[in-house]
Design a protein around this motif. Structure first.
Motif, short mmCIF file in Angstrom:
data_model
loop_
_atom_site.label_atom_id
_atom_site.label_comp_id
_atom_site.label_asym_id
_atom_site.label_seq_id
_atom_site.Cartn_x
_atom_site.Cartn_y
_atom_site.Cartn_z
N GLN A 3 12.85 -12.72 -18.40
CA GLN A 3 12.00 -11.53 -18.28
C GLN A 3 10.80 -11.75 -19.20
O GLN A 3 10.94 -12.25 -20.32
N ALA A 4 9.61 -11.42 -18.72
CA ALA A 4 8.39 -11.61 -19.51
C ALA A 4 7.76 -10.25 -19.80
O ALA A 4 7.55 -9.45 -18.88
N VAL A 5 7.49 -10.00 -21.08
CA VAL A 5 6.80 -8.77 -21.49
C VAL A 5 5.33 -9.14 -21.73
O VAL A 5 5.00 -9.86 -22.68
N VAL A 6 4.47 -8.68 -20.83
CA VAL A 6 3.04 -9.00 -20.90
C VAL A 6 2.33 -7.87 -21.62
O VAL A 6 2.34 -6.72 -21.16
N ARG A 7 1.73 -8.18 -22.75
CA ARG A 7 1.00 -7.18 -23.53
C ARG A 7 -0.49 -7.27 -23.23
O ARG A 7 -1.15 -8.27 -23.53
N LEU A 8 -1.01 -6.22 -22.62
CA LEU A 8 -2.43 -6.09 -22.31
C LEU A 8 -3.00 -4.94 -23.13
O LEU A 8 -2.24 -4.17 -23.74
N ILE A 30 12.00 -13.09 -22.66
CA ILE A 30 13.35 -12.68 -23.08
C ILE A 30 14.33 -13.36 -22.13
O ILE A 30 14.41 -13.02 -20.94
N ARG A 31 15.08 -14.32 -22.64
CA ARG A 31 16.00 -15.07 -21.80
C ARG A 31 17.36 -14.37 -21.71
O ARG A 31 17.65 -13.47 -22.52
N PRO A 32 18.20 -14.76 -20.74
CA PRO A 32 19.49 -14.10 -20.56
C PRO A 32 20.36 -14.08 -21.82
O PRO A 32 21.16 -13.16 -22.02
N ASP A 33 20.20 -15.08 -22.70
CA ASP A 33 21.01 -15.10 -23.93
C ASP A 33 20.37 -14.31 -25.06
O ASP A 33 20.86 -14.33 -26.20
N GLY A 34 19.24 -13.61 -24.78
CA GLY A 34 18.58 -12.79 -25.77
C GLY A 34 17.49 -13.49 -26.57
O GLY A 34 16.80 -12.87 -27.38
N THR A 35 17.31 -14.80 -26.34
CA THR A 35 16.29 -15.56 -27.07
C THR A 35 14.89 -15.07 -26.68
O THR A 35 14.60 -14.88 -25.50
#
Length: 419
Positions: A247-252, A216-221
């Motif tokens: 920001q990285a959302v890591v799905r485990l 998730i980048r600062p511009d919402g991408t």
């Protein structure tokens, strides 16, 4: 029936595999030769006019120094002038390695001669004319330092491409979950950057299908990355676009974990630096460094011998200098010899090439990666594929992402041909 195709990327399109700073290093080497030659003439003429045998002897020593530089300079000139000569199947990029290997042998002989002379003087000391010897050693040191300065701009031979590694172990983000502890990092080794997830505890195990990362980048991408098992760690199949601040959302399997990545300064990767190093300029650099080291040791030995009457300090300095030169000579001989014997300088490149091909569902039968010049690697790949539509051009396009891979030959074998 197998199909094969040969292709060269970028600067290597015409099999010209010279280093990025080839012409600049050539000019620097000729400048050092001019400096040493001028010093040689001044010392020999001055010593003859003023009756100083020590000055004449140092002038003759400077002539051997200029001769060693001449090997490097002629190699640069010949390689440049014959870069398009079709008789050289893979170009003249490795001529610098041949010159470097020759220089390494010369250095080894110099080390033996200095060592022999030093040991001889332990058993049969000779009178030292300190008034002449010390100033000559100082002048020699100044010339060597000037030579070092002239050659120091690119003696490691780093290429100017996109050849850096983002994340080291200490920069990795750690996730503590029910399945164990995992290190998440951004990895780049002469390829576009990818995510890597590595377990840090023995019980930590993950299946690639059960893992993903969404940035998730600062511009919402947002962008989601799938993973492949590399044996010991997971690696994202997609490349990570620049910049690497998100920001990285890591799905485990046990849920989602959020971590932050910031853009950092890039560091050169040692393996790629070794593949990009210009061994010819390195050999010239080692020559002047060795001479400078001997001059420093000689000055120290002469000063102590004059101050305390320790005549043994002069030959001791010679022995130490010989050992230092021998060590540098061995390192240069090992690296240039490995290149001349086509030893792979960058095993990670071969691993990355294999992964790119096998990620597409194919199998690599045979793979060879070797250096054809500073910053230029060549590869021969034999592939087995189930997709009859995949031609060698398909794999050339997939491998074009590797910036240091300048020449690729691909052989494609449909599965029915191997049955």
């Amino acid at each position: 029936m197998s199909r094969f195709e040969d292709a060269a990327f970028g600067e290597g399109h015409d099999h010209i595999f010279l280093g990025a700073a080839h012409e600049e290093n050539e000019r620097r080497t000729w400048m050092v030769i001019a400096l040493c030659s001028a010093m040689m003439v001044a010392e020999i003429v001055g010593g003859s006019l003023f009756g100083s045998l020590a000055l004449v002897a140092d002038g003759l020593h400077m002539s051997t120094h200029a001769g060693a530089m001449l090997i490097a300079a002629l190699a640069y000139t010949y390689a440049r002038r014959h870069a398009t000569d079709t008789r050289f199947v893979f170009g003249t990029g490795k001529l610098g390695d041949l010159a470097g290997f020759t220089s390494a042998i010369v250095l080894a002989m110099i080390a033996l001669l200095i060592g022999y002379e030093a040991v001889s003087r332990f058993f049969a000391p000779v009178p030292i004319r300190f008034g002449e010897a010390i100033p000559i050693a100082v002048v020699g040191l100044l010339v060597n330092l000037a030579s070092v300065w002239l050659l120091s701009g690119d003696h490691h031979g780093h290429s100017h491409g996109h050849d850096h590694a983002h994340a080291h172990a200490e920069e990795a983000q750690r996730i503590f979950g029910n399945a164990g502890v995992f290190a998440v990092s951004i990895f780049e080794d002469d390829v576009p950057p990818v995510f890597r997830i590595k377990p840090e505890t023995a019980s930590s195990k993950l299946h690639a299908d059960a893992v993903s990362i969404t940035t998730i980048r600062p511009d919402g991408t947002r962008q989601t990355f799938a993973f492949a098992d590399r044996g010991g760690y997971l690696e994202s199949k997609e490349d990570i676009p620049e910049p690497h601040a998100f920001q990285a959302v890591v799905r485990l399997p046990d849920g989602e974990h959020r971590i932050e990545f910031e853009e950092h300064e890039h560091d050169h990767d040692d393996a790629h630096a070794a593949a990009s190093r210009d061994h010819n300029i390195r050999s010239a650099y080692i020559h002047v460094m060795a001479d400078a080291a001997v001059s420093v040791l000689a000055i120290i030995g002469l000063l102590l011998a004059r101050a305390f009457g320790w005549l043994w300090m002069d030959p001791l300095a010679g022995v130490i200098g010989a050992l230092v030169i021998a060590n540098w000579s061995w390192g240069l001989m090992r690296d240039t010899g490995g290149t001349l014997l086509d030893m792979s300088p960058d095993r990670r490149m071969a691993e990355n090439v294999r992964h790119v091909i096998e990620d597409n569902g194919d199998t690599v039968l045979d793979l060879h990666v070797w250096r054809v010049g500073p910053g230029h690697l060549s590869a021969v790949v034999s592939v087995v594929t189930r997709d009859a539509q995949r031609s060698p051009s398909f794999y050339h396009a997939a491998l074009r992402r590797f910036k240091g891979l300048s020449h690729v030959t691909v052989e494609v074998n449909p599965t029915h041909a191997t049955a």
